[in-house]
Design an enzyme around this catalytic site. Structure first.
Site, PDB file in Angstrom:
ATOM      1  N   LYS A  53       0.835  -1.203   0.000  1.00 55.21           N
ATOM      2  CA  LYS A  53       0.000   0.000   0.000  1.00 55.21           C
ATOM      3  C   LYS A  53       0.869   1.252   0.000  1.00 55.21           C
ATOM      4  CE  LYS A  53      -3.776  -2.608   2.049  1.00 55.21           C
ATOM      5  NZ  LYS A  53      -4.475  -3.084   3.259  1.00 55.21           N
ATOM      6  N   GLN A  97      -4.305  -1.657   9.511  1.00 54.09           N
ATOM      7  CA  GLN A  97      -4.189  -2.998   8.938  1.00 54.09           C
ATOM      8  C   GLN A  97      -4.788  -4.022   9.901  1.00 54.09           C
ATOM      9  OE1 GLN A  97      -3.002  -3.678   5.770  1.00 54.09           O
ATOM     10  NE2 GLN A  97      -3.885  -5.679   6.205  1.00 54.09           N
ATOM     11  N   ASP A 120     -10.946   2.714   4.219  1.00 53.97           N
ATOM     12  CA  ASP A 120     -11.305   1.295   4.110  1.00 53.97           C
ATOM     13  C   ASP A 120     -12.826   1.106   4.058  1.00 53.97           C
ATOM     14  OD1 ASP A 120      -9.296  -0.555   3.730  1.00 53.97           O
ATOM     15  OD2 ASP A 120      -8.715  -0.620   5.841  1.00 53.97           O
TER      16      ASP A 120
END
Lengths: 304, 304
Positions: A53, A97, A120
């Site tokens: 990422k 994460q 997200d």
């Protein structure tokens, strides 16, 4: 008929290129999009995802602000970091994460992310808005948004279609269902308690498989001409010609290969279009994360 | 076979009775549940709904705090009231009667309701949690929660069933779908863009009709033995024997009667159980509102 093989790498590259162009223009005006990444502990898969990422950010001109925390960080300390990032005007997206260590309440941490930085799309308020009429979340979760992007880029007609989603996870199945519903598909959500899942699948013009079972969707379950999007990523053992598990010379461990939730070789003879695994939905997730970060930045800059 | 006619009035009375017993116990311990009602303007239907809700409170021992505001109240003033009620420790539920006047942003107002007092369950965060695995909203929207309550009280098996929901409104269709999914039904959501809705309905073990079209669901659309829950409330003209519209002697206007989205007389010959209109789902809404208010109070008192 052999299906069109949907090239997720190419579509992801196109999305990333679009983002890069927009970021370049923003930077020329003095606006710098920024993504904060939060990694707790050192799970190899998590480290690898976060690295990818951050690499994508670097390629596209998005600043990334990395936060690496020890496995044993307290929930309060992590929460304080999330609050700090939520308040930081340089940060337009916050990526925590997952999974988090067991002593940390994931719901609490994700709920603390500023919904305007929830790239997200996992905050319940964004999930709620995804399903509600007349509400528009700032962000849709990356993988389901990637599924829609793939369908759009191959020209699949979503409105009025029958879509069957296999799996109801918070990360894929549920939001994919809500996105398809928002695009006027007639959506059926299947899961482990569904009876005669094969019959349900055969009704579908669009199948989104996110059930985590290798080669679960067989050719007999697919209506000829359907679009099949395979979100599954399953490791299965590689076999020798005699049927015994192949062993890696390098590691001495059984060799593995990745397969999706769809029996690709068989289903591609029935479907109109199908995504391979790997190289289908996979590359879309990071591309959509970059798109979401750009969106968060434009929102923060008042350019949306 | 003639279907079991589901007596919504009786079920609603039983729910209200359960709430009353719990409220009585709470009051004996010095805990007083309270519902704030907010009525903007004087639409006759809205006045009537709010009156019924306050009457139910009075019957069950729940304090109601009524706020009646002029049609032309400013958005800021209304927002200030919502914030005040959100902060008021006597208030455990806030009911904003919809629709609001056009100059007021409904999303903004409903979003300001403390999610721990969102007894209507309309806050996007509660809707999101309704759909998400491992998340539990404090409140489910009243009418869809009433639908589930009715199915439970007649002993319908929801888990593993195929459920078809007609309509995807924020108030009924979407949350009913999410509740059924949470109960492990395989859920299909239909709407105006659905093709061959009759075929989709015929697959259903449970049909929830909330589409707003009089007698839309015909006997041919229902699988023998299905459970049919009719959320529709539609006014249709009463006809004279010669087919002309009947006129009320009292008002001089055409007479109307209420019918649901289901062709009751025909479908009751096919279904295992069916709700009438009126007297089916209708009475459940207020009963579930009372249940939600009790729940909000118990949460506030630390008794949940």
């Amino acid at each position: 008929m052999t299906a069109q093989i949907i090239d997720g790498k190419a579509v992801a590259a196109a999305v990333r290129n679009d983002v890069k162009e927009e970021v370049t223009k923003l930077r020329a005006q003095g606006f710098v999009p920024g993504l904060a990444t939060v990694l707790v502990g050192a799970r190899p898969d998590s480290v690898s995802y976060v690295t990818s990422k951050r690499q994508a950010c670097a390629e596209l001109g998005i600043e990334s602000y990395h936060n690496e925390l020890p496995e044993n960080i307290s929930q309060d300390e992590l929460l304080a970091l999330i609050n700090k990032l939520s308040a930081d005007s340089k940060v337009h997206g916050i990526l925590v994460q997952l999974p988090l260590p067991k002593h940390i309440n994931e719901e609490l941490i994700l709920g603390a992310v500023d919904i305007n930085k929830d790239v997200d799309g996992f905050h319940p308020i964004n999930v709620g808005k995804l399903g509600m009429k007349g509400r528009e979340p700032l962000f849709a979760p990356c993988t389901p948004a990637g599924v829609i992007e793939l369908l759009d880029r191959i020209g699949a007609k979503i409105s009025g279609s029958r879509a069957v989603v296999l799996g109801r996870s918070n990360i894929v199945g549920l939001p994919a269902s809500l996105l398809l519903l928002g695009r006027d598909a007639t959506v059926t959500i299947c899961h482990s308690r569904t009876k005669d899942i094969a019959a349900v699948c055969r009704e579908a013009d669009i199948i989104v498989a996110a059930i985590g079972k290798p080669k679960f969707v067989t050719a007999e379950m697919v209506k000829p001409g359907a679009y099949v999007i395979d979100v599954g990523v399953n490791g299965i053992p590689v076999l020798n010609p005699d049927g015994t598990p192949a062993i890696s010379e390098k590691t001495g461990k059984p060799k593995q290969k990745l397969v999706g939730d769809v029996d690709f070789d068989a289903v591609k003879e029935v479907a109109a279009a199908i995504t391979p695994v790997p190289g289908g939905v996979g590359p879309m997730t990071i591309a959509m994360l970059m798109k979401n970060t750009l969106r968060g930045a434009k929102h923060a800059f008042g350019l949306l």
